[in-house]
Write a protein that holds these residues in place. Structure first.
Motif, mmCIF file in Angstrom:
data_model
loop_
_atom_site.group_PDB
_atom_site.id
_atom_site.type_symbol
_atom_site.label_atom_id
_atom_site.label_comp_id
_atom_site.label_asym_id
_atom_site.label_seq_id
_atom_site.Cartn_x
_atom_site.Cartn_y
_atom_site.Cartn_z
ATOM 1 N N GLY A 1 0.822 -1.200 0.000
ATOM 2 C CA GLY A 1 0.000 0.000 0.000
ATOM 3 C C GLY A 1 0.858 1.253 0.000
ATOM 4 N N SER B 1 -2.641 -1.467 -3.877
ATOM 5 C CA SER B 1 -3.325 -2.336 -2.930
ATOM 6 C C SER B 1 -2.408 -3.474 -2.494
ATOM 7 N N ALA C 1 -8.344 -0.674 -2.733
ATOM 8 C CA ALA C 1 -7.575 0.561 -2.579
ATOM 9 C C ALA C 1 -8.491 1.778 -2.571
ATOM 10 N N GLY D 1 -8.260 -5.513 -6.273
ATOM 11 C CA GLY D 1 -7.277 -4.676 -5.596
ATOM 12 C C GLY D 1 -7.583 -3.206 -5.763
#
Length: 162
Positions: free
Chosen positions: A121, A136, A149, A145
């Motif tokens: 991240g 992500s 995110a 993902g």
């Protein structure tokens, strides 16, 4: 700003879209989806507009395939093998090779990854939030993902504005 030479999952790939007057494969009870190891396209999907009569098939090319001579002809031949003779004569063919786009791909994207990369991240600040498939730590490079995110960035934004 220095952009690190970090590979992203799809940056080295190309995408081909072939359009047709109709989604003829549906009349043959075919979904328009395929995974293939024979031909330049590895993953193929029905990209027909919702509610429209016109049809479209798109495929992701194996890394580097779109830069080889005869790529388009080989891809159309592959679609015909998978979906029948109707795929031999598309109305139009569009190709986007992200590996040649300097705004998308880095030098690290020119060699296919050995497996799906693990991303970490990106730390947020009170003014800058990162949300995208490669931001992500879970399911990086995939739609899941990107959604995770986006949800994390939204939660961070709400926390800062409260």
């Amino acid at each position: 700003v220095v952009v690190p030479d970090v590979p992203t999952w799809m940056a080295g790939h190309a995408k081909l879209v072939a359009t047709y007057p109709t989604a003829f494969w549906r009349a043959m009870r075919l979904s328009g989806d395929a995974i293939s190891h024979r031909g330049p396209l590895s993953e193929i999907h029905d990209a027909s507009p919702a509610g429209a009569e016109a049809g479209a098939l798109f495929g992701f090319a194996h890394v580097g395939a779109a830069r080889r001579p005869g790529f388009q002809d080989a891809a159309i031949a592959q679609l015909a093998r998978l979906f029948g003779h109707g795929a031999e004569t598309p109305d139009d063919v569009m190709i986007k090779d992200w590996s040649t786009d300097p705004a998308t791909a880095t030098h690290a994207d020119q060699t296919p990854p050995q497996g799906h990369p693990t991303y970490r991240g990106m730390p947020a600040t009170n003014r800058l939030f990162f949300a995208g498939a490669e931001a992500s730590p879970e399911d990086g490079g995939f739609l899941e993902g990107a959604l995770a995110a986006a949800e994390a960035a939204h939660a961070q934004l709400v926390a800062v504005t409260d």
